[in-house]
Design a protein around this motif. Structure first.
Motif, mmCIF file in Angstrom:
data_model
loop_
_atom_site.group_PDB
_atom_site.id
_atom_site.type_symbol
_atom_site.label_atom_id
_atom_site.label_comp_id
_atom_site.label_asym_id
_atom_site.label_seq_id
_atom_site.Cartn_x
_atom_site.Cartn_y
_atom_site.Cartn_z
ATOM 1 N N ALA A 25 0.829 -1.203 0.000
ATOM 2 C CA ALA A 25 0.000 0.000 0.000
ATOM 3 C C ALA A 25 0.864 1.253 0.000
ATOM 4 O O ALA A 25 0.484 2.287 -0.535
ATOM 5 C CB ALA A 25 -0.941 -0.005 1.207
ATOM 6 N N GLU A 26 2.071 1.146 0.559
ATOM 7 C CA GLU A 26 3.003 2.283 0.610
ATOM 8 C C GLU A 26 3.795 2.451 -0.685
ATOM 9 O O GLU A 26 4.510 3.426 -0.848
ATOM 10 C CB GLU A 26 3.979 2.112 1.789
ATOM 11 N N GLY A 27 3.725 1.477 -1.597
ATOM 12 C CA GLY A 27 4.363 1.611 -2.897
ATOM 13 C C GLY A 27 5.633 0.801 -3.117
ATOM 14 O O GLY A 27 6.237 0.874 -4.183
ATOM 15 N N ARG A 28 6.038 0.007 -2.167
ATOM 16 C CA ARG A 28 7.234 -0.837 -2.340
ATOM 17 C C ARG A 28 6.849 -2.051 -3.178
ATOM 18 O O ARG A 28 5.872 -2.728 -2.881
ATOM 19 C CB ARG A 28 7.727 -1.276 -0.964
ATOM 20 N N ASP A 29 7.629 -2.339 -4.229
ATOM 21 C CA ASP A 29 7.185 -3.403 -5.122
ATOM 22 C C ASP A 29 8.189 -4.529 -5.319
ATOM 23 O O ASP A 29 9.350 -4.444 -4.944
ATOM 24 C CB ASP A 29 6.698 -2.847 -6.457
ATOM 25 N N PHE A 30 7.664 -5.594 -5.942
ATOM 26 C CA PHE A 30 8.405 -6.817 -6.269
ATOM 27 C C PHE A 30 7.915 -7.275 -7.630
ATOM 28 O O PHE A 30 6.709 -7.260 -7.901
ATOM 29 C CB PHE A 30 8.108 -7.909 -5.231
ATOM 30 N N TYR A 31 8.865 -7.704 -8.468
ATOM 31 C CA TYR A 31 8.468 -8.232 -9.768
ATOM 32 C C TYR A 31 9.457 -9.304 -10.189
ATOM 33 O O TYR A 31 10.675 -9.154 -10.020
ATOM 34 C CB TYR A 31 8.437 -7.126 -10.821
ATOM 35 N N ALA A 32 8.925 -10.400 -10.727
ATOM 36 C CA ALA A 32 9.769 -11.472 -11.250
ATOM 37 C C ALA A 32 9.097 -12.114 -12.451
ATOM 38 O O ALA A 32 7.868 -12.237 -12.496
ATOM 39 C CB ALA A 32 10.032 -12.523 -10.171
ATOM 40 N N GLU A 33 9.928 -12.502 -13.415
ATOM 41 C CA GLU A 33 9.474 -13.225 -14.593
ATOM 42 C C GLU A 33 10.124 -14.600 -14.600
ATOM 43 O O GLU A 33 11.351 -14.701 -14.547
ATOM 44 C CB GLU A 33 9.879 -12.474 -15.866
ATOM 45 N N VAL A 34 9.311 -15.627 -14.657
ATOM 46 C CA VAL A 34 9.800 -17.000 -14.680
ATOM 47 C C VAL A 34 10.361 -17.279 -16.074
ATOM 48 O O VAL A 34 9.653 -17.133 -17.071
ATOM 49 C CB VAL A 34 8.677 -17.997 -14.327
ATOM 50 N N GLN A 35 11.607 -17.653 -16.132
ATOM 51 C CA GLN A 35 12.265 -17.868 -17.425
ATOM 52 C C GLN A 35 12.001 -19.240 -18.023
ATOM 53 O O GLN A 35 12.093 -19.407 -19.232
ATOM 54 C CB GLN A 35 13.780 -17.668 -17.274
ATOM 55 N N ASP A 36 11.676 -20.215 -17.181
ATOM 56 C CA ASP A 36 11.540 -21.583 -17.684
ATOM 57 C C ASP A 36 10.094 -22.079 -17.678
ATOM 58 O O ASP A 36 9.837 -23.250 -17.480
ATOM 59 C CB ASP A 36 12.458 -22.538 -16.923
ATOM 60 N N PHE A 37 9.138 -21.162 -17.946
ATOM 61 C CA PHE A 37 7.758 -21.611 -18.104
ATOM 62 C C PHE A 37 7.615 -22.233 -19.491
ATOM 63 O O PHE A 37 8.419 -21.984 -20.386
ATOM 64 C CB PHE A 37 6.751 -20.459 -17.886
ATOM 65 N N ASP A 38 6.590 -23.044 -19.657
ATOM 66 C CA ASP A 38 6.364 -23.743 -20.926
ATOM 67 C C ASP A 38 5.511 -22.880 -21.847
ATOM 68 O O ASP A 38 4.289 -22.817 -21.707
ATOM 69 C CB ASP A 38 5.685 -25.084 -20.648
ATOM 70 N N ILE A 39 6.148 -22.219 -22.801
ATOM 71 C CA ILE A 39 5.432 -21.327 -23.709
ATOM 72 C C ILE A 39 4.398 -22.071 -24.555
ATOM 73 O O ILE A 39 3.410 -21.491 -24.983
ATOM 74 C CB ILE A 39 6.406 -20.520 -24.599
ATOM 75 N N ALA A 40 4.583 -23.370 -24.740
ATOM 76 C CA ALA A 40 3.605 -24.156 -25.507
ATOM 77 C C ALA A 40 2.248 -24.209 -24.808
ATOM 78 O O ALA A 40 1.223 -24.453 -25.453
ATOM 79 C CB ALA A 40 4.128 -25.575 -25.725
ATOM 80 N N LYS A 41 2.207 -23.951 -23.496
ATOM 81 C CA LYS A 41 0.955 -23.947 -22.743
ATOM 82 C C LYS A 41 0.191 -22.628 -22.890
ATOM 83 O O LYS A 41 -0.965 -22.538 -22.495
ATOM 84 C CB LYS A 41 1.222 -24.185 -21.258
ATOM 85 N N CYS A 42 0.833 -21.615 -23.459
ATOM 86 C CA CYS A 42 0.207 -20.294 -23.569
ATOM 87 C C CYS A 42 -0.872 -20.273 -24.643
ATOM 88 O O CYS A 42 -0.653 -20.750 -25.759
ATOM 89 C CB CYS A 42 1.242 -19.231 -23.920
ATOM 90 N N ASN A 43 -2.006 -19.677 -24.290
ATOM 91 C CA ASN A 43 -3.029 -19.492 -25.302
ATOM 92 C C ASN A 43 -2.645 -18.284 -26.175
ATOM 93 O O ASN A 43 -1.683 -17.578 -25.889
ATOM 94 C CB ASN A 43 -4.424 -19.347 -24.673
ATOM 95 N N GLN A 44 -3.385 -18.048 -27.218
ATOM 96 C CA GLN A 44 -3.058 -16.973 -28.163
ATOM 97 C C GLN A 44 -3.059 -15.596 -27.503
ATOM 98 O O GLN A 44 -2.207 -14.758 -27.793
ATOM 99 C CB GLN A 44 -4.026 -16.993 -29.351
#
Length: 171
Positions: A25-44
């Motif tokens: 709520a005070e504005g401190r953030d966290f962000y991460a992107e998983v590099q080894d997800f299976d892109i074949a599971k992604c819908n369009q």
């Protein structure tokens, strides 16, 4: 303390975490992107709206194996209890799944933002946040910040629906 959470994932049916964004709520953030997800599971939709905005945030790439410790370290750095606010149960479930059996002790529960997200002042504030350059929709960190903006707008309007105790939480 409220921690606004949003995730991006492959598909509602074959759901695998792609990215996670959180902001206090005070504005401190966290962000991460998983590099080894299976892109074949992604819908369009995900391939177009989500995957196109990956790889643009410094220090965000992480392996699935390293993600839990990174999340735990961030929660540990918050010197207080955290009530995780999200507008979709899937976000909460993906956070818990990423953490496995070692959930930080300062996560005291989930707060359901869905009812607030339906209010016009919440929607206007979230849309205004996304209208700023560099704040695309369907990006976990920007969506978490937009939720925070919506919640702050609700508070400013005098309709303060922030839970006051762990008893006010969902799940």
């Amino acid at each position: 303390m409220l921690v606004f959470l949003d995730t991006e994932f492959t598909d509602f049916i074959d759901c695998e975490l792609i990215s996670i964004g959180m902001v206090t709520a005070e504005g401190r953030d966290f962000y991460a992107e998983v590099q080894d997800f299976d892109i074949a599971k992604c819908n369009q939709f995900v391939r177009g709206a989500v995957c196109e905005s990956l790889g643009k945030a410094a220090n965000s790439p992480v392996s699935r194996a390293a993600l839990p410790e990174r999340i735990r370290a961030w929660f540990s750095s918050l010197s207080t209890d955290a009530l995780v606010a999200c507008d979709n149960l899937i976000d909460w479930e993906l956070l818990l799944d990423a953490l496995g059996d070692d959930i930080p002790s300062n996560i005291i529960g989930r707060y359901d933002l869905a009812p607030l997200a339906q209010l016009p002042q919440f929607q206007r504030a979230a849309a205004a946040y996304h209208a700023e350059a560099g704040h695309p929709w369907h990006h976990a960190l920007h969506d978490a910040h937009a939720q925070r903006a919506g919640w702050l707008a609700i508070r400013a309007s005098g309709n303060d629906d922030q839970p006051s105790s762990p008893a006010d939480r969902s799940s």
